[in-house]
Design a protein around this motif. Sequence first.
Motif, PDB file in Angstrom:
ATOM      1  N   ILE A 127     -35.714  11.666  17.108  1.00 53.58           N
ATOM      2  CA  ILE A 127     -35.285  13.003  16.941  1.00 53.58           C
ATOM      3  C   ILE A 127     -33.784  13.164  16.772  1.00 53.58           C
ATOM      4  CG2 ILE A 127     -35.276  15.432  17.897  1.00 53.58           C
ATOM      5  CD1 ILE A 127     -37.971  14.419  19.312  1.00 53.58           C
ATOM      6  N   GLY A 128     -33.110  12.539  17.591  1.00 51.66           N
ATOM      7  CA  GLY A 128     -31.810  12.318  17.347  1.00 51.66           C
ATOM      8  C   GLY A 128     -31.007  11.741  16.161  1.00 51.66           C
ATOM      9  N   LEU A 129     -31.855  10.890  15.591  1.00 48.70           N
ATOM     10  CA  LEU A 129     -31.688  10.358  14.148  1.00 48.70           C
ATOM     11  C   LEU A 129     -31.832  11.528  13.203  1.00 48.70           C
ATOM     12  CD1 LEU A 129     -30.852   8.049  12.334  1.00 48.70           C
ATOM     13  CD2 LEU A 129     -33.195   7.561  12.147  1.00 48.70           C
ATOM     14  N   LEU A 130     -32.864  12.322  13.220  1.00 54.45           N
ATOM     15  CA  LEU A 130     -33.351  13.168  12.482  1.00 54.45           C
ATOM     16  C   LEU A 130     -32.141  14.445  12.540  1.00 54.45           C
ATOM     17  CD1 LEU A 130     -36.932  13.687  12.835  1.00 54.45           C
ATOM     18  CD2 LEU A 130     -35.743  12.805  10.698  1.00 54.45           C
ATOM     19  N   VAL A 131     -31.813  14.686  13.607  1.00 53.99           N
ATOM     20  CA  VAL A 131     -30.520  15.751  13.846  1.00 53.99           C
ATOM     21  C   VAL A 131     -29.265  15.156  13.118  1.00 53.99           C
ATOM     22  CG1 VAL A 131     -28.972  16.664  15.730  1.00 53.99           C
ATOM     23  CG2 VAL A 131     -31.439  16.488  16.011  1.00 53.99           C
ATOM     24  N   ASN A 132     -28.973  13.924  13.504  1.00 53.54           N
ATOM     25  CA  ASN A 132     -27.572  13.468  12.752  1.00 53.54           C
ATOM     26  C   ASN A 132     -27.987  13.601  11.052  1.00 53.54           C
ATOM     27  OD1 ASN A 132     -26.115  12.775  15.008  1.00 53.54           O
ATOM     28  ND2 ASN A 132     -27.526  10.910  15.418  1.00 53.54           N
ATOM     29  N   LEU A 133     -29.064  13.324  10.754  1.00 58.52           N
ATOM     30  CA  LEU A 133     -29.366  13.157   9.167  1.00 58.52           C
ATOM     31  C   LEU A 133     -29.314  14.657   8.742  1.00 58.52           C
ATOM     32  CD1 LEU A 133     -32.145  10.868   8.959  1.00 58.52           C
ATOM     33  CD2 LEU A 133     -29.634  10.469   8.059  1.00 58.52           C
ATOM     34  N   ILE A 134     -29.673  15.698   9.349  1.00 57.25           N
ATOM     35  CA  ILE A 134     -29.637  16.980   8.977  1.00 57.25           C
ATOM     36  C   ILE A 134     -27.989  17.551   9.152  1.00 57.25           C
ATOM     37  CG2 ILE A 134     -30.140  19.313   9.624  1.00 57.25           C
ATOM     38  CD1 ILE A 134     -32.953  18.356  10.569  1.00 57.25           C
ATOM     39  N   SER A 135     -27.517  17.191  10.129  1.00 54.01           N
ATOM     40  CA  SER A 135     -26.136  17.588  10.232  1.00 54.01           C
ATOM     41  C   SER A 135     -25.080  16.897   8.956  1.00 54.01           C
ATOM     42  CB  SER A 135     -25.500  17.041  11.688  1.00 54.01           C
ATOM     43  OG  SER A 135     -26.057  17.844  12.655  1.00 54.01           O
ATOM     44  N   MET A 136     -25.430  15.480   8.913  1.00 56.30           N
ATOM     45  CA  MET A 136     -24.771  14.934   7.690  1.00 56.30           C
ATOM     46  C   MET A 136     -24.881  15.670   6.300  1.00 56.30           C
ATOM     47  SD  MET A 136     -25.188  10.897   8.612  1.00 56.30           S
ATOM     48  CE  MET A 136     -24.403  10.519   6.911  1.00 56.30           C
ATOM     49  N   ARG A 137     -26.259  16.068   6.085  1.00 57.76           N
ATOM     50  CA  ARG A 137     -26.604  16.682   4.846  1.00 57.76           C
ATOM     51  C   ARG A 137     -25.784  17.980   4.671  1.00 57.76           C
ATOM     52  NH1 ARG A 137     -27.935  16.441  -0.415  1.00 57.76           N
ATOM     53  NH2 ARG A 137     -28.927  18.267  -1.138  1.00 57.76           N
TER      54      ARG A 137
END
Length: 303
Positions: A127-137
């Motif tokens: 879930i943390g990785l997904l949060v980081n990917l969304i923020s990066m996007r």
Amino acid sequence: MSAGHSHGQARAGHEKKLWFALALTASFMVAEVIGAYVTGSLALLSDAAHMLTDATALAISLVAIQIAKRAADKRRTFGYARFEILAAAFNAILLFLVAIYILYEAFQRFRTPTEIQSTGMLIVAVIGLLVNLISMRLLMSASDESLNVKGAYLEVWSDMLGSIGVIGAALIIRYTGWSWVDSFVAAAIGLWVLPRTWVLLKESTNILLQGVPEGIDLNAVEASIRAVDGVEDLHDLHIWAVTSGKNVLSAHLVVQGSSEAGQAVLAEVTRLMSEAFHISHTTLQLEHSQFHAGLEKDLGMEH
């Protein structure tokens, strides 16, 4: 008219993206701390500390945007830009304490391993990785338009690496039972955070002490000013930063010729400082060579 309008739209767009990324990052940071407590994973706690740097960087970026909207007043002639540096220094000190605690705890767990709930650890890390990917996007496009946003984008990008490390640790523990991997990853993330924290503390302290900003060579600045036609000498040269990216210079220039020639020197030095050294605010006091020579003579006689 249209240029100013588009700039305002871009800033508003940056602010919305930063707010959304901050909400995601801060919310998950709290969830990660809870997950670390439930699963017993030190790596999750270490990654939560890393996410604290992201949340602070995003918050500082938002503060910087808000500050840009406020005009200077009679009590704060430079505005409130220095608040950004105070926040960065506080963040660095806090992270030092957290990173040292995590390294100490990792050492203790190497000596006495604890049971890790790898499934819960893996779920939280994914879930943390997904949060980081969304923020990066969210921040990717704006990072090309704003150095302020670019700094926050790089913070989130680096935290993504920490999430990948925690996922790897959870998988290794799940299939091998090597619980020591959790402490190893936690220590690795802590050691990754420390150098970046030190750089942040060093840069913020340098600004608070009104040191010469990073990337500016005082000798090169002095040589460039002396090379300007009409400059005979200079003294009391000072360069400092109000906040990151807002550099200030003051100096006394000894010039030759008429007042018109002095104004030409003033314009040329101001232009040179802005274009060659990115010094946005320049204050120069002109002294004509005859006056300066007389002043030195009078001072010598008094001495």
